[in-house]
Design an enzyme around this catalytic site. Structure first.
Site, short mmCIF file in Angstrom:
data_model
loop_
_atom_site.label_atom_id
_atom_site.label_comp_id
_atom_site.label_asym_id
_atom_site.label_seq_id
_atom_site.Cartn_x
_atom_site.Cartn_y
_atom_site.Cartn_z
N GLU A 1 0.84 -1.21 0.00
CA GLU A 1 0.00 0.00 0.00
C GLU A 1 0.87 1.26 0.00
O GLU A 1 0.59 2.22 -0.72
CB GLU A 1 -0.90 0.03 1.25
CG GLU A 1 -1.89 -1.13 1.37
CD GLU A 1 -1.34 -2.29 2.18
OE1 GLU A 1 -0.13 -2.62 2.02
OE2 GLU A 1 -2.10 -2.89 2.95
N CYS B 1 -0.78 0.69 7.71
CA CYS B 1 -1.33 1.04 6.39
C CYS B 1 -2.76 1.54 6.50
O CYS B 1 -3.16 2.47 5.78
CB CYS B 1 -1.26 -0.17 5.46
SG CYS B 1 0.42 -0.59 4.98
#
Lengths: 191, 410
Positions: free
Chosen positions: A63, A103
């Site tokens: 990510e 994330c």
């Protein structure tokens, strides 16, 4: 994990398939196999795969890689911070494994619109497993001082494929895992 | 007075107010205990009460010993003896036991005080924390001064930008008291403070103020005086640009007219940038071992290096205990065999308590201890809004400390 597999349209599966391909690339590079794509208006605008071993930076998750590509590109194009924020608010992320706490928080900070993920992450998951950062603080989504913006989250897209990749990874062994675990070392050192 | 406060894994509860659960117990004859315990462990194991002992030994006033045994968990609301599971009921009947309800502590004791209190209810076992991180039980004078010194360095860094006060992070190898990496928030940095290449690696040399890695270069700061009270107060007041305090403020930031000179990143908080810098240092000092062809050979090789690294680390620690550390030639401290695994064994100093993103990044990077000066009431993840260090499911746990500098002025 707001909603389970309800929205398994062909588009969703197609994008998750691309994320799986990224995860396979990671696996081929002896990385923990996680991959993702970021989609704007039905178009893939960034891909990312886990690069923690290669970079020796355990925060380089798929990510973060994909987000950085976009920030760099948009900055090069001369977009302002508010324009970038506006862009992210129209983006969807497809990732093979539930975003970790770090994330999930990053996705909340950049203000992603929506996240689709494969398997749950029962050790680090930040979208329902350990913490639920995708729910945000319940404050106005545009508030600059809120605890965090939420985003819609859909779990379980092609989860078995994602798990299968993890299985292959752990069968081949994680070359990056420390052994023995550090506390043992402390113990030996008599600290 | 300045001091260092340990921030524990969970909110402390008074030892006499620990949560309890109800269990069924019965007084039994000594000769049937072994047999009974074996059967009970099979049919009704005390799954989530592994710290609780099955057997309680009581010295009665007449000198006799009474032995009681936990049969099984009881419901919290329904204390009717009829709710005993049939298999237990059977045992109770065959041995003519009279079951009663009693309380045991729900969670394993984390301190000796808690354990002593627990045993007043029913005996439990106590295992001091398996990991023993230096400092939880206190710091000696030398370590204390060193910690103050590194925190002072972080505070200096936080104020080094001409534009505004930001958060700053300093990663330190405490075994040789050496700065491994340092960084400030880059989320709204207007100077081209740190260039990042396509691989997302920050070039260490281009870090603001071009911090070297040998601690001698900081000697004046580390062994200097504390920032004056007025400058600490100013620091607290002008913290609107600290990324971990206001993680969502990045898109409200006005940009300078020439966008060329601008380098901002909403996620490049000080801790993240410092991790990046230490990873880049690792890659630079210990370039990837290129062996021809066979990957398995390479992996075996890496494993060996890692083992040697650990051994060397221990030697360094021991050496450190016995004598004053002799000067080290900067980055040459570790030979090729001393490649670190991420930030294992390292400490990080942050001016402000990290947000949840940064706190989790420090878990991933295997930092050993986190020191921060100011708490972060709305977004702090190490004691304020969250307490990530107590999250049991994580695969790594660090110890967290708050360094209070001149408490009276804060």
């Amino acid at each position: 994990m707001d909603s389970s597999v309800e929205d398994c349209s062909s588009d969703t599966l197609r994008f998750m398939e691309l994320a799986i391909q990224q995860a396979k690339l990671a696996l081929n590079n002896l990385e923990v196999p996680v991959g993702c794509v970021i989609v704007e208006d039905g178009m893939v605008i960034a891909t990312g795969r886990n690069r923690t071993t290669e970079t020796r930076n355990a925060t380089r998750h798929a990510e973060m890689e994909a987000i950085d590509i976009l920030i760099e590109a948009w900055q090069r194009d001369g977009l302002s911070t508010s324009e970038v924020a506006d862009k992210f608010s129209k983006c969807k992320l497809y990732v093979t494994c539930e975003p970790c706490i770090m994330c999930a928080s990053a996705l909340s900070i950049i203000g992603i619109k929506e996240v689709y993920y494969g398997c749950a992450n029962d050790k680090f998951g930040g979208c329902g497993s350990i913490l639920s950062l995708h729910l945000g603080s319940g404050e106005a989504p545009t508030s600059g001082n809120g605890l965090g913006r939420g985003f819609k989250c859909t779990a379980g897209i092609m989860a078995s494929e994602a798990v299968g990749l993890f299985r292959s990874f752990y069968e081949q062994g994680n070359p990056n895992a420390p052994k023995p675990h550090r506390p043992l070392v402390n113990h030996q050192a008599g600290q | 007075m300045s001091k260092i406060i340990y921030i524990p894994d969970k909110l402390p509860t008074p030892p006499d107010q620990q949560p309890t659960v109800n269990v069924f117990a019965a007084v039994v004859e000594p000769k049937i205990i072994n047999n009974l315990v074996r059967q009970l462990n099979q049919i009704v194991p005390l799954e989530n009460l592994r710290h609780v002992k099955r057997v309680q030994k009581k010295h009665l006033e007449d000198g006799k010993i009474q032995i009681a045994l936990i049969l099984c968990l009881a419901s919290e609301n329904n204390c009717d003896l009829d709710v005993l599971p049939p298999c237990v009921q059977e045992l109770v009947a065959s041995h003519k036991l009279s079951a009663f309800i009693t309380k045991v502590c729900k969670e394993a004791a984390t301190t000796k005080e808690e354990w002593e209190e627990q045993c007043k209810l029913w005996p439990t076992s106590y295992h001091p924390p398996a990991y023993n991180i230096d400092g939880i039980t206190g710091f000696n004078e030398v370590d204390t001064q060193s910690i103050f010194g590194f925190m002072r360095l972080a505070i200096e860094l936080a104020q080094s930008s001409s534009k505004s006060v930001v958060n700053a992070a300093v990663i330190v190898d405490p075994s040789v008291r050496q700065v491994i990496a340092s960084a400030c928030d880059h989320h709204i940095s207007f100077e081209n403070a740190s260039t990042s290449n396509i691989n997302g690696e920050t070039s260490f040399e281009k870090c603001p103020k071009s911090l070297g890695s040998h601690f001698d270069s900081y000697e004046s700061i580390i062994h200097g005086t504390f920032p004056s009270s007025s400058s600490l107060a100013k620091l607290k007041q002008s913290c609107a640009d600290v990324s971990c305090l206001y993680p969502l403020r990045w898109f409200d930031q006005p940009l300078p007219h020439s966008s060329n000179s601008c380098c901002w990143h909403p996620l490049r908080h000080a801790a993240i940038a410092a991790i990046e810098s230490s990873a880049a240092r690792d890659c630079r000092l210990f370039p990837t071992l290129e062996t021809v062809g066979d990957k398995s050979v390479e992996m075996e090789h890496m494993d060996l290096l890692r083992k040697l690294a650990k051994r060397q680390k221990i030697d360094l620690d021991n050496a450190n205990n016995n004598e004053n550390k002799v000067g080290t030639d900067g980055e040459g401290t570790y030979s090729k065999l001393g490649r670190p695994y991420l930030c294992t064994g390292y400490d990080i100093y942050l001016v402000w308590e990290p947000c949840i993103m940064c706190a989790m990044a420090l878990v991933h990077q295997r930092v050993r201890r986190v020191f921060y000066a100011f708490s972060n009431p709305s977004h702090g993840a190490l004691g304020s809004a969250h307490r990530l260090q107590g999250e049991k499911s994580l695969n790594h746990h660090y110890a967290v400390f708050r360094v209070l500098l001149h408490e009276d002025v804060l």
